[in-house]
Design an enzyme around this catalytic site. Structure first.
Site, mmCIF file in Angstrom:
data_model
loop_
_atom_site.group_PDB
_atom_site.id
_atom_site.type_symbol
_atom_site.label_atom_id
_atom_site.label_comp_id
_atom_site.label_asym_id
_atom_site.label_seq_id
_atom_site.Cartn_x
_atom_site.Cartn_y
_atom_site.Cartn_z
ATOM 1 N N SER A 12 -9.859 -1.235 7.438
ATOM 2 C CA SER A 12 -9.212 -0.924 6.166
ATOM 3 C C SER A 12 -8.526 -2.097 5.487
ATOM 4 C CB SER A 12 -8.206 0.213 6.348
ATOM 5 O OG SER A 12 -8.880 1.436 6.490
ATOM 6 N N LYS A 60 0.833 -1.202 0.000
ATOM 7 C CA LYS A 60 0.000 0.000 0.000
ATOM 8 C C LYS A 60 0.872 1.258 0.000
ATOM 9 C CE LYS A 60 -3.958 1.677 2.806
ATOM 10 N NZ LYS A 60 -4.748 1.318 4.015
ATOM 11 N N SER A 67 -9.570 1.288 3.481
ATOM 12 C CA SER A 67 -8.755 2.106 2.604
ATOM 13 C C SER A 67 -7.765 1.315 1.753
ATOM 14 C CB SER A 67 -7.985 3.143 3.443
ATOM 15 O OG SER A 67 -7.092 2.507 4.355
#
Length: 605
Positions: free
Chosen positions: A247, A142, A223
């Protein structure tokens, strides 16, 4: 032909290798998918109703999805392929699906050093040396995980573009030490979805909108949207997400993959752009529990530089600050004195955080005799999720698990602590960002505080604020420091709700191995105009406790995946993985994404 030549892993790698020489054909075929999606989108813009879904265009020449970790390990060990070929195959899959074809937009940046790293790892293999079981396995991470290389670390924000981290995060260092190839970085909800109350999950100013690979007009959630989509679409066997509250598990649920949210302190958070030092954690996302467990073996190494790994709650900056001055902070009485409690990280096992082989927990009979509690209070937010969940409970019982239904965490019936959850994140965000900027950005960087980010966004509103505002940022910037007694009292209240009066109470009262709840309902439509249409989730108690979660697909409704979550006490990952793996082997529900076209209608420019 011999058996190993015809094995699925070898066949997949050979097909990928062959398609590297047929790039034009692959691109042309992949473009057929994009044409279908574009047609639906064009029809919607012109006012025609064209949202009749159909099967995606067949793509026989599309580079195949990544083999599993075990298949890659065997192929590399036997000399059936090389690390370079594995990396090239992953790059071909990304090229065909991420910007071309359905244009999933899961990858925000590719590592320009990936092939040279692969070559170095191949030399080591040729010399009979490996760095461990994950040697040569590609991974996507990420874009809030710092890497001290040519790649950016931006949390999806244009404010950090060009301000490259000067050193690796703890996670990146672990990956490199294990011989993994950091293939690139994945898109995310900007700033891990802590900027606005009205955000669209998977959208960032730098990366744009990531799409759900099952239905292209559906929300991938966030996310860690890009990491969920990248694994679901088979770019790589494993990827890494981060979680403060939902997330990892939420995008895993929406994208139909496995997500492991570890206990706070099990995996290093050093060098990860933060939201909350009390809740942030980093974990694997993968197509299978086995692949996720293999990656967790690499990640789960305590870091002395991370306070949560040491179990040492940070001392408030102000020397005259009392630990907690609120009446809600219940004193602890001893014969000698009365002391006020202070917040804490999850309690470590006696002797410290152990090094565990999570792959060894993969037992297909692991459900037999397990006591599992059903958190009925966490159902009801989606009829489809409830239906899949009921089917899962039946399967668990038939596999030999003892189901205790219903089970309640006492704090579920006390909603007052809910008002503390966001303010705690706001307090910690402001302090955490300043610490990250000081420690990882270049000297003299123009971004040194949350206030600097807010100002940048205002100056670049056409790009950063075109769809939603920065209301949470504004609230956070108005907060005081972590020595604020109100902050410390709020942390205590939510930690009590998540632990003593929450997950721990439910487990201990009923002598349970784990708790279960639905992860998600079928993904709702993307909406950049109004933001996410949130149905509900079940990650909050574990988030405020700092405890682990494992989610995996439990079924599908309307072609969209629905997940089940296993949750437990601090550092119970081994148990949760055992249960989740046995469930996965029992139900065998996983499906390849279909890349069905849809219409995503952003507001007119």
């Amino acid at each position: 032909m011999t058996d190993h030549i015809d094995s699925p892993k070898a066949k997949a790698i050979r097909i990928a290798r062959r398609n590297l020489l047929k790039g034009a054909a692959s691109a042309a075929t992949a473009a057929g998918i994009g044409s279908a999606a574009a047609a639906a989108s064009s029809g919607a813009r012109s006012g025609r109703t064209t949202l009749t879904y159909q099967e995606a265009t067949p793509t026989p020449d599309l580079p195949p999805p990544s083999p599993s970790v075990a298949e890659l390990q065997e192929a590399l060990s036997n000399g059936e392929t090389t690390v370079r070929e594995v990396v090239e195959a992953a790059l071909a899959r990304i090229d065909a699906l991420d910007q071309q074809g359905p244009a999933l937009n899961a990858v925000i940046e590719l590592n320009p050093d990936a092939l040279s790293i692969a070559d170095e790892l191949d030399v080591e293999l040729a010399d009979g040396a490996t760095r461990g079981p994950m040697h040569g396995i590609p991974v996507l991470i990420k874009d809030n995980i710092a890497t001290g290389d040519q790649m950016e670390t931006t949390a999806g924000s244009l404010a950090l573009v060009g301000l490259r981290a000067h050193t690796d995060s703890g996670v990146a260092r672990q990956l490199r030490d294990a011989g993994m190839v950091i293939l690139g970085k994945t898109n995310l909800s900007e700033w891990a979805n802590i900027r606005s109350f009205y955000a669209s999950s998977g959208w960032s100013g730098r990366g744009g909108q990531t799409l759900n690979p099952h239905h292209l007009d559906r929300n991938p959630s966030g996310s860690s949207a890009g990491s969920g989509v990248a694994t679901a679409a088979g770019y790589v066997a494993v990827a890494i997400g981060t979680e403060t509250n939902g997330s990892i598990v939420s995008p895993a649920g929406n994208c139909g993959v496995v997500g492991i949210k570890p206990t706070v302190g099990l995996v290093s958070r050093v060098g990860v752009i933060p939201i909350s030092h009390s809740q942030d954690t980093i974990g694997p996302m993968a197509r299978s529990v086995a692949d996720a467990a293999a990656l967790l073996n690499v990640l789960a190494v305590p870091d002395p530089a991370d306070a949560a790994s040491n179990g040492e709650w940070p001392v408030a900056a102000s020397s005259d600050a009392t630990p907690v001055a609120e009446p809600e902070a219940t004193p602890i009485a001893t014969p000698e004195m009365t002391i006020l409690p202070i917040p804490s990280y999850p309690q470590h096992p006696e002797g410290g955080i152990p090094i565990v082989d999570y792959v060894a927990a993969l037992d297909p009979t692991g459900l037999q005799g397990a006591r599992i509690g059903v958190l009925r209070g966490m159902t009801g937010f989606s009829p489809d999720a409830d239906a899949v969940f009921e089917e899962a409970i039946v399967a668990l019982r038939e596999a030999g698990a003892e189901i205790i239904d219903p089970v309640e965490a006492p704090s579920e019936s006390d909603s007052e602590w809910g008002a503390d959850t966001l303010p705690v994140l706001e307090w910690e965000l402001k302090a955490g960002l300043a610490e990250y900027f000081a420690g990882f950005l270049p000297d003299g960087a123009p971004i040194a505080s949350l206030a600097d980010v807010i100002a940048f966004n205002e100056e670049h509103a056409d790009e950063e604020l075109q769809y939603f505002d920065q209301g949470i940022f504004m609230n956070a910037d108005a907060r005081g420091g972590l020595d604020d007694p109100e902050y410390q009292a709020a942390v205590l209240r939510i930690q009590y709700a998540g632990r003593d009066n929450g997950i721990d109470a439910a487990l201990e009262t009923n002598a349970l191995d784990a708790l279960i709840a639905p992860t998600n309902g079928p993904a709702t439509k993307l909406d950049l105009v109004n933001g996410d249409h949130w149905l509900g989730g079940t990650s909050t108690l574990a988030a405020i406790a700092g405890y682990p979660l494992v989610t995996l697909p439990a079924g599908y409704r309307h072609g969209l995946p629905v997940g089940i979550t296993f949750m437990g006490g601090a550092f119970s990952e081994e148990t949760l993985i055992r249960l989740a793996y046995a469930f996965e082997q029992l139900v065998q529900v996983w499906r390849e994404p279909a890349f069905l076209p849809g219409a995503v209608i952003p507001p007119d420019a």
